[in-house]
Design a protein around this motif. Structure first.
Motif, PDB file in Angstrom:
ATOM      1  N   ARG B  32      -7.072  -5.175   6.456  1.00  0.00           N
ATOM      2  CA  ARG B  32      -6.331  -3.953   6.142  1.00  0.00           C
ATOM      3  C   ARG B  32      -6.335  -3.688   4.638  1.00  0.00           C
ATOM      4  NH1 ARG B  32      -4.960  -0.069   9.485  1.00  0.00           N
ATOM      5  NH2 ARG B  32      -2.834   0.120   8.713  1.00  0.00           N
ATOM      6  N   SER B  35      -9.533  -1.822   3.230  1.00  0.00           N
ATOM      7  CA  SER B  35      -9.598  -0.356   3.383  1.00  0.00           C
ATOM      8  C   SER B  35      -8.938   0.332   2.187  1.00  0.00           C
ATOM      9  CB  SER B  35      -8.902   0.087   4.675  1.00  0.00           C
ATOM     10  OG  SER B  35      -9.553  -0.455   5.800  1.00  0.00           O
ATOM     11  N   ARG B  36      -7.809  -0.192   1.780  1.00  0.00           N
ATOM     12  CA  ARG B  36      -7.126   0.429   0.632  1.00  0.00           C
ATOM     13  C   ARG B  36      -7.892   0.184  -0.647  1.00  0.00           C
ATOM     14  NH1 ARG B  36      -0.794   1.149   1.614  1.00  0.00           N
ATOM     15  NH2 ARG B  36      -1.089   2.186  -0.385  1.00  0.00           N
ATOM     16  N   THR B  37      -8.506  -0.968  -0.772  1.00  0.00           N
ATOM     17  CA  THR B  37      -9.339  -1.228  -1.949  1.00  0.00           C
ATOM     18  C   THR B  37     -10.480  -0.219  -2.032  1.00  0.00           C
ATOM     19  OG1 THR B  37      -8.820  -3.577  -1.826  1.00  0.00           O
ATOM     20  CG2 THR B  37     -10.805  -2.952  -3.067  1.00  0.00           C
ATOM     21  N   ALA B  40      -9.226   3.117  -3.225  1.00  0.00           N
ATOM     22  CA  ALA B  40      -8.514   3.148  -4.511  1.00  0.00           C
ATOM     23  C   ALA B  40      -9.193   3.982  -5.591  1.00  0.00           C
ATOM     24  CB  ALA B  40      -8.286   1.711  -4.998  1.00  0.00           C
ATOM     25  N   LYS B  59      -9.143   9.827   3.949  1.00  0.00           N
ATOM     26  CA  LYS B  59      -7.753   9.858   4.412  1.00  0.00           C
ATOM     27  C   LYS B  59      -7.683   9.748   5.930  1.00  0.00           C
ATOM     28  CE  LYS B  59      -5.348  13.801   4.028  1.00  0.00           C
ATOM     29  NZ  LYS B  59      -4.684  14.932   3.289  1.00  0.00           N
ATOM     30  N   LEU B  62      -8.375   6.181   6.974  1.00  0.00           N
ATOM     31  CA  LEU B  62      -7.202   5.336   6.733  1.00  0.00           C
ATOM     32  C   LEU B  62      -6.150   5.530   7.816  1.00  0.00           C
ATOM     33  CD1 LEU B  62      -6.778   5.784   2.851  1.00  0.00           C
ATOM     34  CD2 LEU B  62      -7.721   3.792   4.075  1.00  0.00           C
ATOM     35  N   LEU B 120      -0.627   6.810   3.498  1.00  0.00           N
ATOM     36  CA  LEU B 120      -0.413   5.449   2.988  1.00  0.00           C
ATOM     37  C   LEU B 120       0.925   4.891   3.468  1.00  0.00           C
ATOM     38  CD1 LEU B 120      -1.878   5.833  -0.623  1.00  0.00           C
ATOM     39  CD2 LEU B 120      -2.994   4.927   1.445  1.00  0.00           C
ATOM     40  N   ARG B 123       0.415   3.748   6.936  1.00  0.00           N
ATOM     41  CA  ARG B 123      -0.190   2.411   6.952  1.00  0.00           C
ATOM     42  C   ARG B 123       0.873   1.331   6.703  1.00  0.00           C
ATOM     43  NH1 ARG B 123      -5.914   2.017   6.885  1.00  0.00           N
ATOM     44  NH2 ARG B 123      -5.772  -0.140   6.173  1.00  0.00           N
ATOM     45  N   ASP B 124       1.707   1.545   5.705  1.00  0.00           N
ATOM     46  CA  ASP B 124       2.749   0.552   5.397  1.00  0.00           C
ATOM     47  C   ASP B 124       3.661   0.327   6.609  1.00  0.00           C
ATOM     48  OD1 ASP B 124       1.758   0.283   2.850  1.00  0.00           O
ATOM     49  OD2 ASP B 124       3.208   1.647   1.941  1.00  0.00           O
TER      50      ASP B 124
END
Lengths: 434, 434, 434, 434
Positions: B32, B35-37, B40, B59, B62, B120, B123-124
């Motif tokens: 997980r 994906s954010r990396t 970024a 987006k 994600l 985001l 996701r959190d």
């Protein structure tokens, strides 16, 4: 085949029966005569128009098959031959890039000139030269090309039937191409699954006798045990699929198939028409008639065939499975016998262990993509210029149809069309894992 | 895969390493995080647009990968889970018809709302619930779905890279996605053909460890003896094909390929641009740069790969041949290592009998149509709703690319795309008959 | 007219000359005979095909004009009339929605049935009934409809010529429709601008004699002083525009015109073909011939006409200006005199103050959009069902062409086509502000 | 205007009020500020995407209007000006061919870079330079171009509103652009027809004060007596047309209009959505809301406007009629007052002899094709490069809308769009012959 297959004698073809000069001359005359017989019921107007890009006018088929003999046989082996007309090479080339530029396929229906009578005179001119040539002692290359030309013409004979069926289907008068035959109507037999034992089995043509190059080389393939339906799926069975919402839900469809259904508004096989009373009618080569529930379903795409099989809880056979089953049988069935007919149920068969109608009536979609066999290499030269160029994006069909001339197909014969093609007599037979 | 593959644990999958709870939790967090990396370096604007139907916004990737865990894991195994937002199921479903209606794929680039920060936060929200869940003792079905979701997310990580590369390529400023790495440049090794012995060989995944269902069942197949190139075709070699008129003549092309070349005006691989001085430039994830002649050619379609092979007097391998060659090798190569890179030549290899770069750098087109293996049956339920529905009209690629997360592929891994697809890191390796 | 105009007698039309029974009968016979004369050089095949949606087959024109008399005259005024065939109403309706469903326009080329001989028999059947009817004492409504039907047929006679020219132009043999006439060739006269005084002037048809309803009502309009070219633009002049890069730069084009040039790859008027030696050839009704530099340019769209005028530093006239200039002149010129011909330069004219060729040779594009005149109201009923429905998106042309039957046009006659139409004999004449 | 009009000061424009340096500086600041106010409620993501070719991203509008001042004012009159960024000329040119190549219009939504903050910095950079320049004593040509630039920016302000409305309408969340205002709701007034006396009347702009060049030259025109509806057609009235089968039958439609209805599946104005209970909802700048039956119908094409008028037994006015009626009235109405709103019914009007809402709320389609006025000649140079190039294929609208900045329109103002355009606040007012 994508409206026609590229063909050439298999490299290892030994002299076959037709290479006997007299027999070849006789076969030439017979094959060439059938094309004219098929065109006979049609007016010059009927023979001129093109109703979709896949369809070619009858007149064009008559000329293109003649062009083949002129270009590949007479130009090569008859030094005294004089062309019938210098423009015909451009007009009647189909896709042989090496032979020069050619008239665009989608504009074949614009050829009001030359008139039909000129095309028939062209046939007479070439036939006379060919028959003179066939009286001579010809090299094997020449007789091979003649044999190839005759198989090529047989492919176009099937297209003459399927193309004119499409042309007439676009006419609001629903005219008949030929009168319907008299004859007994058989009910469809019960659907059974016949078991076949697999193994490491030879697949493809071994080179004995004529075959198209895509049928070889013969090679071993692992075929698992499988079951094959005793007969093709019928119109009655396919109508049940429709009634069950087959065309209304994505559930059983391939992804591209469902997209095609939605984009084109398909809700039944091509040529099915719902009457005002809710009953199905069928545009046939005999005009508009009530749907025959016992006949094999025809004019379905691979997408529809695969969706039906999924809905039925079965699957389509692979081409290898089909070939294993067919190899044991005589190449006999309901083929094109001088005049166009529609698929029909077979006469009752007492032996429940043998699938019927593997040959004739309808081409049977397989779930095999049309790919080269191991060791296949394209042939050299114009005739074989593009032997492999259709080996992407198409699916294999087997067995021939009621529009296939008798003697044209074999157990190893591979026909191929894109998965959305519907204007051929294409149907399906179910298979299952053992 | 057609932008993403349908996936589910192979029915016979035994408990694999990841089913150990702690390891799975750790792997969940790591996958997980990647994906954010990958997202970024991109602004909210970058992550919103869609430049062609095949491309999805960052987006959306994600959110969609998150939706997968919410829908298939949390809804099923966490009775206390509260949805982040009721509309997200509609917005971020991809093609699971059984899960309900969904936003049209071609309009994913219209989703300026929800904003990136909401995605985001989504996701959190899901990650927190997932990590709580993974602390518990879960049934095998749940851990199987988590494993599946992680493999699913890895597929979308590759798409994040290839899709944003396309997005940025459409910007006349030719912006870089990430800075170019420092590092030694290797020349391409000499091209040799390595011989492999065929036979009746097992093909496909045997069920030990995770695999997608299209990799199985394992089955015997007849593979003839064959030769496989020691490395992929390079940009230098492909440029020679272009200079020789490769895109200007129909000679070497599949029929559909030539039609595509003409209809779309192709004259080089996607992302190649001819400079005013005649030299080739290359739009890369590092911006516009001189073409690296030693790197494997990438962003070619199956049509271009097949035409190149024909021009070179060779052919593409079958997927079985590729698998036979790859099965002997470690799954190691130039994969996605935290940040996007481009394909490059491998470091010199002393062993001339081993093909290099089978894994990583570029996916390798095979000449195998994407078809079901013998005995394949689609899985039941929403996750596996359509396991077979893409098995028509697509071709198999093997080996993974520089955008594939490490650990994602196997020798049996089957990727698939339509023959005209070019936006993946797709290249080719030559083969020959023995 | 959008392939044919909707027409009806102007409401205030008094009895015109044709309403004298004998004269009307004689005119009926003559007009009807011309249609068959025009079709006579064509085979049944020529008369069947449709090469683009705007083109209708000759056979269809022959039938549709007949259908008009059957439907609007015989059904209404001959109680004893028996239809020739019940299907023909569906087949040969053009766009009269009130008369019932009709065959799709783009599929007119699929009508291989009924055969040409049946259409000719249909004409004989209707003509016999019409001539019997015209022997009787008919109400004014009936004679008005006959007069309308004859004007309608004249419009289709022009289309028979322009449509078959297109059909034959699509044949790579470039066949001639009719032989070229013998006759003196005149050089084009010098280009001069003739001044006209403006004012508040009456425009449109005043109701004396037959006119289409779109020509009225007569109304005052402010016409400024203007200059009009003494003759149409010639092929030589238009070739200069091409040589000057006219089709290569957006500078002089309307925005939609430039988009059309690029989308369709236009680089010359329709039917111009550049020979291998760089000279222009021209596909004509007499086959492929060297371009006649003195003849008026024809087969240009409004876009090309407007771009030429802009390039020449002039403009197109308004339809009111054209009418003011033409009203002073006899309606004489090079019209359709029994056999199709091409536009040509006029014989020398000694009076430099009078523009030549306002009538005949080429329709002249104006810069006036086709809009209703003040006070125009659509007529009631099927014949006039859609009198105004084409009054959007089309531009007015004036003056008739070499394919217009003599006696058909007037100074007030308004022809109209979309700005991209090129298959009519459409040219241009320059104008300027005073 | 085809998304934006080409504009330049009328050649005979004398110094207008804005040419007073201080006033112009003040007006510059105010107009420029409004653009940013309009963008303020939108995220960078909202401002980046393009949902159809006609729509441009907000960010692009903000940059393009700035480019105009940089290119046509600063480059010409400020020798010390330094460009903000060398690429922006290419990126933000719209269609001025003389200024050089430009980014394709359909790809404006691909410009994720430059980011919004860079565009805002670009605005700051140019505004600072402009305000410095406006402190100086400028030649009339410069102040004329500034005035033109401000009118140009006002046109784009209207497009910012209509384009973002389209963007948000494509989002399934139906987000609001701005909150709905509080305020009294008025019922629509009764529909009356107000008579106007015709004659030979001056039409067009006389050159006093700023106007776009397509508004002149002033010229006499014959205008017949006519009646004009007291108010625009309302949503309630348009819903009656729908209920009466307006979109289901060809009867009242222009031919091209009916073809458009069928091809696009139109069954209501753009943004109308039928709720599950059968009631109409309306996507507005305030999100999805119940349709206001009293508000003027908006977002209809010319085709729909003309069909409604025909159904109602009336017609659309000509642009001359509209101008005659509007010339007597103050230019006041419901314009864009700092924040976007929707059309609404006007407050009750006691004077039944005066049509209300000629200005503001909705642009009113006329039945006049957009053509050059007599004596119109395109201006010279880049600013006026294509003044006449849109004068074909479009129709004139008059009066401004609720998205038009106050002070922008005049009685002579000519807006124009293709007849199928619907994304503007376009409505209609009925007219009749006297």
């Amino acid at each position: 085949m994508s409206t026609e297959t590229l063909a050439r004698p298999h490299p290892s073809t030994p002299a076959d029966a037709a290479s006997d000069a007299g027999a070849l001359r006789q076969r030439y005359a017979a094959v060439r005569a059938l094309s004219r017989t098929l065109a006979a019921p049609l007016s010059a107007e009927d023979q001129t128009v093109q109703t979709m890009p896949d369809v070619s006018p009858t007149k064009w088929h008559l000329a293109h098959t003649t062009w083949f003999f002129e270009t590949f046989v007479l130009h090569a082996f008859d030094s005294g031959y004089a062309d019938y007309h210098p423009d015909f090479n451009y007009l009647f080339n189909s896709y042989y890039e090496a032979v020069g530029p050619r008239h665009p396929r989608v504009e074949r229906g614009f050829l009001t000139r030359p008139p039909l009578e000129a095309v028939l005179a062209y046939r007479d001119h070439v036939d006379a030269a060919m028959l003179r040539l066939l009286d001579r002692d010809l090299p094997a290359e020449a007789t091979g090309l003649v044999t190839l030309g005759l198989n090529h013409e047989q492919q176009h004979q099937e297209l003459i039937v399927t193309d004119i069926k499409h042309v007439l289907s676009c006419n609001p008068l629903s005219p008949a191409y030929v009168p319907a035959p008299e004859g007994a109507h058989h009910p469809a037999g019960p659907l059974r699954f016949v078991g076949f034992a697999g193994g490491v089995l030879p697949i493809g043509h071994d080179g004995a006798g004529f075959a198209f190059d895509n049928e070889g080389p013969v090679h071993d393939s692992v075929v698992p045990d499988f079951g094959l339906a005793s007969r093709p799926v019928t119109n009655r069975e396919f109508a049940d699929f429709i009634e069950d919402g087959g065309y209304a839900r994505p559930l059983h469809w391939l992804s591209d198939g469902w997209a095609t259904v939605q984009a084109r508004g398909w809700n039944a096989p091509l040529y099915w028409r719902r009457g005002e009373d809710g009953h199905w009618w069928h545009f046939t080569v005999h005009g508009l008639r009530p749907l025959d529930p016992d006949a094999p379903v025809s004019h379905v795409s691979l997408y529809e065939a695969a969706a039906y099989a999924e809905w039925a809880g079965k699957r389509l056979p692979t081409e290898e499975e089909w070939e294993v089953a067919a190899r044991r049988q005589p190449v006999a069935g309901h083929f094109l016998d001088g005049t166009a007919e529609e698929p029909r149920a077979a006469a009752p068969n007492t032996d429940s262990d043998v699938p019927v109608q593997l040959f004739g009536d309808v081409w049977e979609w397989t779930r095999s993509a049309y790919s080269p066999y191991p060791g296949f290499r394209p042939a050299v030269g114009a005739v074989g210029e593009y032997n492999g160029k259709f080996m992407c994006g198409q699916m294999v069909l087997r067995g021939g149809s009621c529009a296939t001339p008798p003697g044209h197909v074999r157990p190893t014969y591979r026909n191929f069309f894109p998965p959305d093609a519907r204007w051929q007599f294409s149907g399906l037979r179910l298979a299952e894992d053992s």
